[in-house]
Design an enzyme around this catalytic site. Structure first.
Site, PDB file in Angstrom:
ATOM      1  N   LYS A  18       1.110  -1.197  -0.002  1.00 24.42           N
ATOM      2  CA  LYS A  18      -0.009  -0.020   0.068  1.00 24.42           C
ATOM      3  C   LYS A  18       0.892   1.169  -0.104  1.00 24.42           C
ATOM      4  O   LYS A  18       0.498   2.161  -0.708  1.00 24.42           O
ATOM      5  CB  LYS A  18      -0.914  -0.046   1.278  1.00 24.42           C
ATOM      6  CG  LYS A  18      -2.039  -0.966   1.228  1.00 24.42           C
ATOM      7  CD  LYS A  18      -2.928  -1.022   2.573  1.00 24.42           C
ATOM      8  CE  LYS A  18      -3.817  -1.826   2.424  1.00 24.42           C
ATOM      9  NZ  LYS A  18      -4.179  -2.716   3.433  1.00 24.42           N
TER      10      LYS A  18
ATOM     11  N   GLN B  81      -5.657  -2.416   9.564  1.00 25.92           N
ATOM     12  CA  GLN B  81      -5.364  -3.747   9.168  1.00 25.92           C
ATOM     13  C   GLN B  81      -6.230  -4.817   9.848  1.00 25.92           C
ATOM     14  O   GLN B  81      -5.944  -4.708  11.071  1.00 25.92           O
ATOM     15  CB  GLN B  81      -3.833  -3.876   8.890  1.00 25.92           C
ATOM     16  CG  GLN B  81      -3.672  -5.214   7.831  1.00 25.92           C
ATOM     17  CD  GLN B  81      -4.092  -5.222   6.683  1.00 25.92           C
ATOM     18  OE1 GLN B  81      -3.976  -4.097   5.973  1.00 25.92           O
ATOM     19  NE2 GLN B  81      -4.546  -6.147   6.050  1.00 25.92           N
TER      20      GLN B  81
ATOM     21  N   ASP C  26     -12.214   2.232   3.733  1.00 25.35           N
ATOM     22  CA  ASP C  26     -12.438   0.963   3.678  1.00 25.35           C
ATOM     23  C   ASP C  26     -13.762   0.667   3.465  1.00 25.35           C
ATOM     24  O   ASP C  26     -14.345  -0.297   3.073  1.00 25.35           O
ATOM     25  CB  ASP C  26     -11.985   0.052   4.685  1.00 25.35           C
ATOM     26  CG  ASP C  26     -10.622  -0.533   4.478  1.00 25.35           C
ATOM     27  OD1 ASP C  26     -10.347  -0.826   3.223  1.00 25.35           O
ATOM     28  OD2 ASP C  26      -9.848  -0.758   5.421  1.00 25.35           O
TER      29      ASP C  26
END
Ligand code: NDP
Length: 286
Positions: free
Chosen positions: A53, A97, A120
């Site tokens: 990322k 995460q 997200d």
């Protein structure tokens, strides 16, 4: 023989678009989109993902930060960091995460991320907007699947669409997006009776199960479009999807490979959502 839906090509087109949009945003407003990734513990796969990322952010002109915390981090400490990032004006997207260590309440953490920075799309507020049909941030993997279908001009309207899997991350949101695009959507799960009969009716079949080669050729209609979301590691260490790729390719009209299918789309859509968040900050500053 099915045509390959190439996630590398589609994701590159999204990244190129984000690079252009981010550069224009900076030029017009001085705002550089910023993404913070929070990683708790030392899960090897998550570390690789977070590193990828960071590289992807650099390439498209997105500022990125990594917050690596030890596995013993308390829930309170993590909540403190998330709240700090919520207030940080350099940061437009926060990514926590998953999975988090067992002693931390995942739901509580995800609900603490500001819905305005929830790139997200996991916050209940953003889930609500998605269900309503006015999404702010579409979860990255489901959003990526729609982008792939659009890129290959695959029409969803009126099609029989079957999604196998009902998780909050993939199955449910992708079903909702496909429904909004006028697919006739059936969602299957581990209690579905006669799965083969249901999947066999699908014009578009999405497999998000997490079981290697679970979807076999006899479960797929001739000419179906098959999207394989699964990422499973074989005994030899190689990755494989939820679909028996070799055999299903003989029947499908389009198919995504694993790796190189849906996977690369997820990061590309995360970059896109981070840009969107920065853009709406710029608009609210006006
Ligand atoms: P979950 O484990 O959360 O969900 C799996 C779903 O599959 C559940 O709804 C489950 O049903 C269903 N299922 C399990 N066994 C069967 C069965 N025998 N028959 C029918 N349905 C079944 O997984 P995720 O949705 O998080 O992920 C799915 C896969 O996608 C994984 O391989 C994951 O690694 C991958 N993934 C890939 C991403 C990417 O970027 N490409 C991103 C996210 C995930 P039930 O609800 O009844 O238990």
């Amino acid at each position: 023989m099915a045509e390959l839906i190439d996630g590398k090509v589609v994701s590159q087109s999204v990244r190129d678009e984000v690079a252009e949009l981010a550069s224009k945003l900076k030029q017009d407003t001085g705002i550089v989109p910023g993404l913070a990734a929070v990683l708790v513990g030392d899960d090897a796969a998550s570390e690789i993902y977070v590193r990828n990322k960071r590289k992807a952010c650099e390439k498209v002109g997105i500022y990125s930060e990594e917050h690596k915390l030890p596995a013993e981090t308390t829930e309170e400490q993590l909540l403190g960091l998330v709240n700090k990032l919520n207030e940080d004006t350099k940061i437009h997207g926060i990514l926590v995460q998953l999975p988090l260590p067992g002693h931390i309440d995942e739901t509580k953490i995800l609900r603490t991320v500001s819905p305005l920075k929830d790139v997200d799309g996991f916050h209940p507020y953003n889930v609500g907007l998605l269900v309503e049909g006015n999404p702010r941030f579409v979860s990255c993997t489901p959003g990526g699947i729609i982008k792939m279908l659009d890129f290959y001009n695959i029409d969803i309207k009126g099609k029989d669409v079957v999604v196998v899997g009902r998780s909050n991350i993939v199955g449910k949101p992708v079903s909702m997006l496909l429904l909004h695009r006028h697919g006739t959507v059936t969602i299957c799960h581990s209690r579905t009776k006669d799965l083969k009969e249901v999947t066999g009716r699908a014009d578009i079949l999405v497999a998000a199960i997490g079981r290697a080669n679970f979807i076999t050729a006899d479960m797929v209609k001739d000419g179906a479009v098959v999207i394989d979301v699964g990422i499973n590691r074989k005994d030899d260490g190689k990755l494989t999807g939820d679909v028996d790729f070799e055999a299903v390719s003989e029947k499908a009209s389009f198919i995504t490979p694993v790796p190189g299918g849906v996977g690369p789309m997820t990061i590309a859509m995360l970059l896109y959502n981070t840009y969107l968040s920065a853009k709406s900050t710029a608009e609210s500053n006006k």
